[in-house]
Design a protein around this motif. Structure first.
Motif, PDB file in Angstrom:
ATOM      1  N   TYR A 102       0.832  -1.195   0.000  1.00  0.00           N
ATOM      2  CA  TYR A 102       0.000   0.000   0.000  1.00  0.00           C
ATOM      3  C   TYR A 102       0.873   1.255   0.000  1.00  0.00           C
ATOM      4  CZ  TYR A 102      -3.015   3.721   1.656  1.00  0.00           C
ATOM      5  OH  TYR A 102      -3.673   4.910   1.784  1.00  0.00           O
ATOM      6  N   GLU A 103       1.925   1.254   0.812  1.00  0.00           N
ATOM      7  CA  GLU A 103       2.811   2.407   0.897  1.00  0.00           C
ATOM      8  C   GLU A 103       3.494   2.687  -0.443  1.00  0.00           C
ATOM      9  OE1 GLU A 103       2.945  -0.117   3.218  1.00  0.00           O
ATOM     10  OE2 GLU A 103       1.850   0.971   4.763  1.00  0.00           O
ATOM     11  N   GLU A 104       3.874   1.629  -1.143  1.00  0.00           N
ATOM     12  CA  GLU A 104       4.516   1.769  -2.446  1.00  0.00           C
ATOM     13  C   GLU A 104       3.558   2.404  -3.455  1.00  0.00           C
ATOM     14  OE1 GLU A 104       5.976  -1.186  -5.948  1.00  0.00           O
ATOM     15  OE2 GLU A 104       6.600  -1.715  -3.917  1.00  0.00           O
ATOM     16  N   ILE A 105       2.331   1.938  -3.456  1.00  0.00           N
ATOM     17  CA  ILE A 105       1.314   2.494  -4.363  1.00  0.00           C
ATOM     18  C   ILE A 105       1.038   3.948  -4.019  1.00  0.00           C
ATOM     19  CG2 ILE A 105      -1.111   2.347  -5.064  1.00  0.00           C
ATOM     20  CD1 ILE A 105      -0.842  -0.724  -4.673  1.00  0.00           C
ATOM     21  N   LEU A 106       0.932   4.240  -2.739  1.00  0.00           N
ATOM     22  CA  LEU A 106       0.685   5.608  -2.294  1.00  0.00           C
ATOM     23  C   LEU A 106       1.846   6.519  -2.687  1.00  0.00           C
ATOM     24  CD1 LEU A 106      -1.098   7.595  -0.766  1.00  0.00           C
ATOM     25  CD2 LEU A 106       0.062   6.894   1.340  1.00  0.00           C
ATOM     26  N   GLU A 107       3.063   6.041  -2.555  1.00  0.00           N
ATOM     27  CA  GLU A 107       4.241   6.825  -2.930  1.00  0.00           C
ATOM     28  C   GLU A 107       4.254   7.112  -4.431  1.00  0.00           C
ATOM     29  OE1 GLU A 107       9.092   6.463  -2.966  1.00  0.00           O
ATOM     30  OE2 GLU A 107       7.959   5.244  -1.547  1.00  0.00           O
TER      31      GLU A 107
ATOM     32  N   ARG B  53       1.135  12.686  -8.824  1.00  0.00           N
ATOM     33  CA  ARG B  53       0.374  13.910  -8.584  1.00  0.00           C
ATOM     34  C   ARG B  53       1.295  15.124  -8.610  1.00  0.00           C
ATOM     35  NH1 ARG B  53      -3.791  14.625 -10.123  1.00  0.00           N
ATOM     36  NH2 ARG B  53      -2.947  16.509 -10.902  1.00  0.00           N
TER      37      ARG B  53
ATOM     38  N   ALA C 130       1.648   7.167  -6.437  1.00  0.00           N
ATOM     39  CA  ALA C 130       0.539   8.078  -6.733  1.00  0.00           C
ATOM     40  C   ALA C 130       0.885   9.515  -6.324  1.00  0.00           C
ATOM     41  CB  ALA C 130      -0.724   7.620  -6.025  1.00  0.00           C
ATOM     42  N   THR C 131       1.562   9.651  -5.216  1.00  0.00           N
ATOM     43  CA  THR C 131       1.967  10.973  -4.746  1.00  0.00           C
ATOM     44  C   THR C 131       2.972  11.592  -5.709  1.00  0.00           C
ATOM     45  OG1 THR C 131       1.578  10.340  -2.438  1.00  0.00           O
ATOM     46  CG2 THR C 131       3.004  12.244  -2.821  1.00  0.00           C
TER      47      THR C 131
END
Length: 93
Positions: A2-7, A13, A9-10
């Motif tokens: 999840y953290e990898e995906i969030l990173e 953005r 995506a961030t």
């Protein structure tokens, strides 16, 4: 995971936000960067940019991200998302 995906995506953005800011401010457009949708066409009925604007975008992207856009890469000018895709491919983000 999840953290990898969030990173990722961030980071994406941030690239898109930088691009819309560069385009709006660098081309002195009469709209705010946040009014440019990531999938809005850059030419035609979108932002109605022209070939001179293309050259300016190439210069701005190279200066900001260190990524070149060549004649073979002209397909990237569909939208800010497509330009961001190109930047991600080139920098390996």
């Amino acid at each position: 995971m999840y953290e990898e995906i969030l990173e990722r995506a961030t980071k994406r953005r941030e690239i898109n936000d930088s691009l819309t800011r560069l385009i709006a401010e660098g081309l002195d457009l009469p709209i705010a960067p946040e009014q440019i949708d990531d999938d809005q066409p850059l030419f035609g009925r979108g932002l109605e940019l022209d070939s001179l604007d293309t050259l300016e975008i190439v210069s701005l992207v190279e200066e900001e991200f260190g990524v070149a856009i060549t004649d073979e890469d002209k397909f990237v000018f569909g939208s800010t998302n497509s330009v961001a895709d190109h930047i991600e491919r080139e920098i390996g983000a």
